[in-house]
Scaffold this motif. Structure first.
Motif, PDB file in Angstrom:
ATOM      1  N   LEU A 115       3.923   0.223   8.622  1.00 44.28           N
ATOM      2  CA  LEU A 115       3.229   1.425   7.908  1.00 44.28           C
ATOM      3  C   LEU A 115       2.761   2.774   9.418  1.00 44.28           C
ATOM      4  O   LEU A 115       2.727   3.651   9.175  1.00 44.28           O
ATOM      5  N   TYR A 159       1.894   4.962   2.050  1.00 45.04           N
ATOM      6  CA  TYR A 159       2.496   5.724   2.617  1.00 45.04           C
ATOM      7  C   TYR A 159       2.732   6.610   1.961  1.00 45.04           C
ATOM      8  O   TYR A 159       2.923   7.888   2.711  1.00 45.04           O
ATOM      9  N   GLY A 175       7.990   4.178   8.343  1.00 46.32           N
ATOM     10  CA  GLY A 175       6.998   3.710   7.582  1.00 46.32           C
ATOM     11  C   GLY A 175       7.007   3.147   5.644  1.00 46.32           C
ATOM     12  O   GLY A 175       6.740   2.841   5.500  1.00 46.32           O
TER      13      GLY A 175
END
Length: 436
Positions: free
Chosen positions: A92, A138, A115
């Motif tokens: 991420l 995210y 990510g």
């Protein structure tokens, strides 16, 4: 060197024998995802170094190092919870850190798109519920990057590296293709493994069904159907009282003397042929085989069945058994004869014991039928007074006889001659003998 065992060992590294199928799949998926991300980021870094501007490779290199180090730590400790949380955190945050280090969303060609592997991975490695937090994180980081890129575009433009539009477009396409490929491969791998697990589960279920059917058939060969059902669903002792049951014993005459001259295999084969034929007859007439006791065969009518005249069925079975031995010498190659005794009255029936259990009958009626049999004449069918009275309209009998029975004293019994014709007379065979 064969790559297949190596890849198989790598994919199954960190998997414990005690892990269930779902945990095994999650572990192998995360290891597979780590390998794809490492391979993809190395290709990306190489191509970016060839086509793009020169920039520090420290951040991408640290990202690679952390991914591999975390994987090796998992192999060493086996701590899957820490591994999946830390690995998804790298998936991420690292792409956003690399993008911020290069410049903005445009100059980095959307590197932050990598990510997206975090929420997708969370969906596969955690589940639907926990993946939501990763997806929100995210979206938040993407919105944050967009906010700074929008409001700081002018100030950052002067310091950002100059990247040709063709190069930027190429890496946009590369990033989209790489992420799409990784997501597709992960989902494809997950579907394939789940399909394999489902196939294995169905095969196991099929084997269990076969074993269950085999066990049920075995149980039904030992116990009457209703009793078997009760035993499967009820652990309590099974003992029932029946007010009226017809019990029959069939005893092979002089069996002990005949068996002395035979081998054990020959004795077994002889009894097996005769008793198997008796089993088929008992099933045909709808009565319940209870057990065999040495060279004796025991059946009963009126237990757990819907026969309206089970006493008549027992009598017909007795005649069929006796006549079978007289005419079929492929079954009765030793020309054996039988004594048959029938009694009717109340009994107690139940399952005895917890191991090697049997369904058995007790009571005065059982003892009476047994004594009538042992005191009978070879080739004859003897019944008690209750049975004769019930069968008087269907069969003819000889005059009553009084026998002294052990434990019973003087007892009146009747020898069954055969079934009556429409006029109430014994049926005559073609040879001129009475039927039966």
């Amino acid at each position: 060197m064969n790559q297949q065992p190596f890849l198989f060992s790598l994919r199954n590294a960190g998997i414990n024998p005690d892990d269930d199928a779902e945990t095994r799949l999650k572990k192998s998926l995360l290891i597979f995802a780590t390998g794809l991300v490492c391979l993809g980021s190395m290709v990306w870094l190489f191509l970016y170094g060839q086509m793009g501007p020169q920039f520090s490779a420290t951040a991408p290199f640290i990202f690679q190092l952390l991914l591999v180090s975390n994987l090796l730590l998992f192999f060493h400790t086996g701590n899957f919870d820490f591994f999946r949380y830390s690995q998804l955190a790298l998936f991420l945050f690292a792409p956003f850190a690399v993008q911020w280090g290069i410049g903005n969303f445009i100059t980095a060609s959307g590197t932050s798109l990598w990510g997206l592997l975090a929420p997708i991975g969370a969906l596969l490695f955690f589940g639907v519920r926990e993946s939501l937090a990763w997806f929100i994180a995210y979206i938040f980081l993407t919105a944050l990057s967009g906010f700074f890129d929008y409001f700081l575009a002018d100030s950052v433009a002067s310091t950002a590296p100059k990247i040709a539009i063709r190069t930027s477009v190429f890496f946009f396409a590369l990033n989209f293709a790489a992420i799409s490929s990784i997501v597709y491969l992960l989902l494809r791998y997950a579907v394939q493994e789940k399909a394999k697990a489902q196939a294995s589960l169905e095969a196991t279920h099929h084997l269990l069904q076969e074993e269950q059917e085999r066990s049920e058939r075995l149980l039904l060969n030992i116990l009457p159907g209703p009793i078997a059902e009760r035993l499967k669903h009820n652990k309590q002792t099974i003992a029932d009282g029946f007010a009226d049951v017809t019990v029959m014993f069939v005893d092979i005459v002089n069996f002990t003397r005949i068996a002395e001259g035979l081998s054990p295999q020959q004795v077994f084969a002889m009894l097996n042929r005769i008793f198997s034929a008796f089993d088929e007859l008992a099933e045909r007439f709808g009565v319940e085989k209870i057990k065999t006791i040495g060279d004796a065969y025991m059946v009963a009518g009126g237990l757990n069945n819907e026969l309206s005249n089970y006493s008549k069925s027992i009598a017909e079975l007795a005649i069929a058994m006796r006549d079978l031995l007289r005419r079929d010498f492929t079954i009765n190659d030793m020309h054996l004869d039988v004594r048959i005794g029938i009694g009717t009255g109340p009994i107690v029936a139940g399952v005895v014991g917890k191991k090697k259990f049997i369904y058995d009958l007790w009571g005065d009626t059982v003892n009476l039928a047994s004594r009538i049999t042992s005191e009978g004449v070879p080739g004859m069918i003897q019944v008690d007074e209750t049975t004769r009275r019930r069968l008087a309209d269907h069969f003819t009998f000889e005059a009553p006889q009084t026998l002294y029975l052990k434990g019973k004293g003087d007892t009146v019994v009747y020898r069954l001659i055969g079934p009556c014709n429409e006029k109430g007379r014994p049926e005559i065979s073609l040879s001129g003998e009475l039927t039966g």
